[in-house]
Design a protein around this motif. Sequence first.
Motif, PDB file in Angstrom:
ATOM      1  N   UNK A 104       0.857  -1.190   0.000  1.00 58.82           N
ATOM      2  CA  UNK A 104       0.000   0.000   0.000  1.00 58.82           C
ATOM      3  C   UNK A 104       0.890   1.237   0.000  1.00 58.82           C
ATOM      4  N   UNK A 105       1.256   1.676  -1.187  1.00 58.88           N
ATOM      5  CA  UNK A 105       2.204   2.778  -1.329  1.00 58.88           C
ATOM      6  C   UNK A 105       1.568   4.085  -1.797  1.00 58.88           C
ATOM      7  N   UNK A 106       0.433   4.032  -2.484  1.00 56.69           N
ATOM      8  CA  UNK A 106      -0.181   5.243  -3.023  1.00 56.69           C
ATOM      9  C   UNK A 106      -0.451   6.247  -1.904  1.00 56.69           C
ATOM     10  N   UNK A 107      -0.159   7.512  -2.177  1.00 53.82           N
ATOM     11  CA  UNK A 107      -0.360   8.540  -1.156  1.00 53.82           C
ATOM     12  C   UNK A 107      -0.742   9.870  -1.767  1.00 53.82           C
ATOM     13  N   UNK A 108      -1.365  10.710  -0.941  1.00 55.48           N
ATOM     14  CA  UNK A 108      -1.804  12.043  -1.369  1.00 55.48           C
ATOM     15  C   UNK A 108      -1.485  13.019  -0.258  1.00 55.48           C
ATOM     16  N   UNK A 109      -0.982  14.197  -0.646  1.00 56.70           N
ATOM     17  CA  UNK A 109      -0.633  15.206   0.363  1.00 56.70           C
ATOM     18  C   UNK A 109      -1.005  16.588  -0.163  1.00 56.70           C
ATOM     19  N   UNK A 110      -2.051  17.179   0.404  1.00 51.11           N
ATOM     20  CA  UNK A 110      -2.359  18.588   0.181  1.00 51.11           C
ATOM     21  C   UNK A 110      -1.686  19.356   1.314  1.00 51.11           C
ATOM     22  N   UNK A 111      -0.639  20.075   0.984  1.00 52.27           N
ATOM     23  CA  UNK A 111       0.233  20.654   1.996  1.00 52.27           C
ATOM     24  C   UNK A 111      -0.327  21.972   2.548  1.00 52.27           C
ATOM     25  N   UNK A 112       0.157  22.330   3.729  1.00 48.79           N
ATOM     26  CA  UNK A 112      -0.232  23.589   4.352  1.00 48.79           C
ATOM     27  C   UNK A 112      -1.155  23.398   5.535  1.00 48.79           C
TER      28      UNK A 112
ATOM     29  N   UNK B  21      -8.937  17.650   2.212  1.00 46.46           N
ATOM     30  CA  UNK B  21      -8.479  16.927   3.399  1.00 46.46           C
ATOM     31  C   UNK B  21      -9.181  15.577   3.506  1.00 46.46           C
ATOM     32  N   UNK B  22     -10.461  15.558   3.167  1.00 46.28           N
ATOM     33  CA  UNK B  22     -11.206  14.294   3.191  1.00 46.28           C
ATOM     34  C   UNK B  22     -10.647  13.319   2.165  1.00 46.28           C
ATOM     35  N   UNK B  23     -10.232  13.836   1.006  1.00 39.77           N
ATOM     36  CA  UNK B  23      -9.666  12.966  -0.027  1.00 39.77           C
ATOM     37  C   UNK B  23      -8.353  12.349   0.446  1.00 39.77           C
ATOM     38  N   UNK B  24      -7.582  13.112   1.224  1.00 39.66           N
ATOM     39  CA  UNK B  24      -6.349  12.562   1.782  1.00 39.66           C
ATOM     40  C   UNK B  24      -6.636  11.386   2.690  1.00 39.66           C
ATOM     41  N   UNK B  25      -7.683  11.496   3.493  1.00 41.30           N
ATOM     42  CA  UNK B  25      -8.069  10.396   4.374  1.00 41.30           C
ATOM     43  C   UNK B  25      -8.462   9.175   3.546  1.00 41.30           C
ATOM     44  N   UNK B  26      -9.168   9.410   2.449  1.00 38.39           N
ATOM     45  CA  UNK B  26      -9.597   8.310   1.585  1.00 38.39           C
ATOM     46  C   UNK B  26      -8.397   7.574   0.983  1.00 38.39           C
ATOM     47  N   UNK B  27      -7.472   8.331   0.409  1.00 35.03           N
ATOM     48  CA  UNK B  27      -6.339   7.722  -0.297  1.00 35.03           C
ATOM     49  C   UNK B  27      -5.336   7.100   0.672  1.00 35.03           C
ATOM     50  N   UNK B  28      -5.016   7.826   1.744  1.00 37.20           N
ATOM     51  CA  UNK B  28      -3.929   7.419   2.632  1.00 37.20           C
ATOM     52  C   UNK B  28      -4.333   6.412   3.698  1.00 37.20           C
ATOM     53  N   UNK B  29      -5.632   6.341   4.002  1.00 36.70           N
ATOM     54  CA  UNK B  29      -6.055   5.491   5.111  1.00 36.70           C
ATOM     55  C   UNK B  29      -7.190   4.541   4.748  1.00 36.70           C
ATOM     56  N   UNK B  30      -8.274   5.081   4.227  1.00 34.79           N
ATOM     57  CA  UNK B  30      -9.426   4.226   3.951  1.00 34.79           C
ATOM     58  C   UNK B  30      -9.099   3.172   2.901  1.00 34.79           C
ATOM     59  N   UNK B  31      -8.483   3.578   1.801  1.00 33.46           N
ATOM     60  CA  UNK B  31      -8.184   2.637   0.720  1.00 33.46           C
ATOM     61  C   UNK B  31      -7.217   1.533   1.156  1.00 33.46           C
ATOM     62  N   UNK B  32      -6.115   1.848   1.851  1.00 38.43           N
ATOM     63  CA  UNK B  32      -5.241   0.768   2.314  1.00 38.43           C
ATOM     64  C   UNK B  32      -5.930  -0.199   3.267  1.00 38.43           C
ATOM     65  N   UNK B  33      -6.804   0.314   4.130  1.00 40.82           N
ATOM     66  CA  UNK B  33      -7.535  -0.571   5.032  1.00 40.82           C
ATOM     67  C   UNK B  33      -8.441  -1.499   4.236  1.00 40.82           C
ATOM     68  N   UNK B  34      -9.140  -0.925   3.262  1.00 42.62           N
ATOM     69  CA  UNK B  34     -10.045  -1.744   2.455  1.00 42.62           C
ATOM     70  C   UNK B  34      -9.283  -2.803   1.666  1.00 42.62           C
ATOM     71  N   UNK B  35      -8.193  -2.407   1.022  1.00 41.66           N
ATOM     72  CA  UNK B  35      -7.407  -3.366   0.242  1.00 41.66           C
ATOM     73  C   UNK B  35      -6.821  -4.459   1.139  1.00 41.66           C
ATOM     74  N   UNK B  36      -6.383  -4.074   2.320  1.00 36.97           N
ATOM     75  CA  UNK B  36      -5.823  -5.062   3.249  1.00 36.97           C
ATOM     76  C   UNK B  36      -6.883  -6.084   3.645  1.00 36.97           C
ATOM     77  N   UNK B  37      -8.087  -5.608   3.896  1.00 36.87           N
ATOM     78  CA  UNK B  37      -9.172  -6.517   4.250  1.00 36.87           C
ATOM     79  C   UNK B  37      -9.524  -7.435   3.084  1.00 36.87           C
TER      80      UNK B  37
END
Length: 277
Positions: A89-97, A107-123
């Motif tokens: 699970x390497x894909x990542x997103x960063x909106x800086x500042x 910010x919500x999209x960052x949560x989706x890409x960085x956390x929700x998607x890896x959890x879903x794929x892992x499951x």
Amino acid sequence: MKDDFKNKTVIITGASAGVGAATARTFAQLGANLVLVARGQTALDVITEELAEITSVINIAMDINDASANENLLITAAQTFGSVDVLINNAGLHHRGDVTLNQASDLAKMVDVNLRAPIQLSCLILPYLKQAGGGAIVNVGSLAGRTPLQGAATYAATKAGLRAFTYSLADELQNTGIYVGVVSPGPIDTGFIMSEIDQVEDIVFSQPMSTAQQVADAIVSVARGEKTEISLPKVSGWLTTISYLFPTLRKALRPALYRKGGKMKAQYKKRNLDSPN
């Protein structure tokens, strides 16, 4: 151990550049079958063509936030190679500042890409790993997930959540032959940081820069079950632990780290100007 991934199927998200591409090259040299995932088809085709001379490789251009696409990804990988053995699970997103400078939707999209998607794929991959008799899930975290980082509050939160998920899942799967771990790098000398250097907090550059290959090597080590977490550089991992445990000390050190980071940032910017390619 050079043959431990031979003919194993490795799925890598964010595989078209940077750490993902370096990881794909490393697993290719180890004889793994590769399933490369990213959003952009053109960049995926470039790395796929390169590695097709070494190993069996397919690519899938998709959005990892699409639940049905994630399910189809695993089905396609299993049908193509017969099994699925490793997920990176390497894909990542960063909106800086600062939070106040960002849109809530970003910010919500960052949560989706960085956390929700890896959890879903892992499951989703767990039944495949159990069927294969074992395997590995490696999450690419960040030093930002080990200690609070201003100017990257949401990013740090997603990586902290990913790290907590990793350790919890590793405990759940102990003695099953499925390794779960996280690689937590500091700044990496790739476009993820260097192409947005003006937007990156100065304090980030107070830590030594790692190469994409160093991170890829750490990913392979975690996939082998050698460690649950590898922080890069190691000394920075110690520093984040100390700063997390002693918040008063973290705040006291912050001005000095910003000064050091600002000087290093100026050097990296000069390097970029001197070597634009």
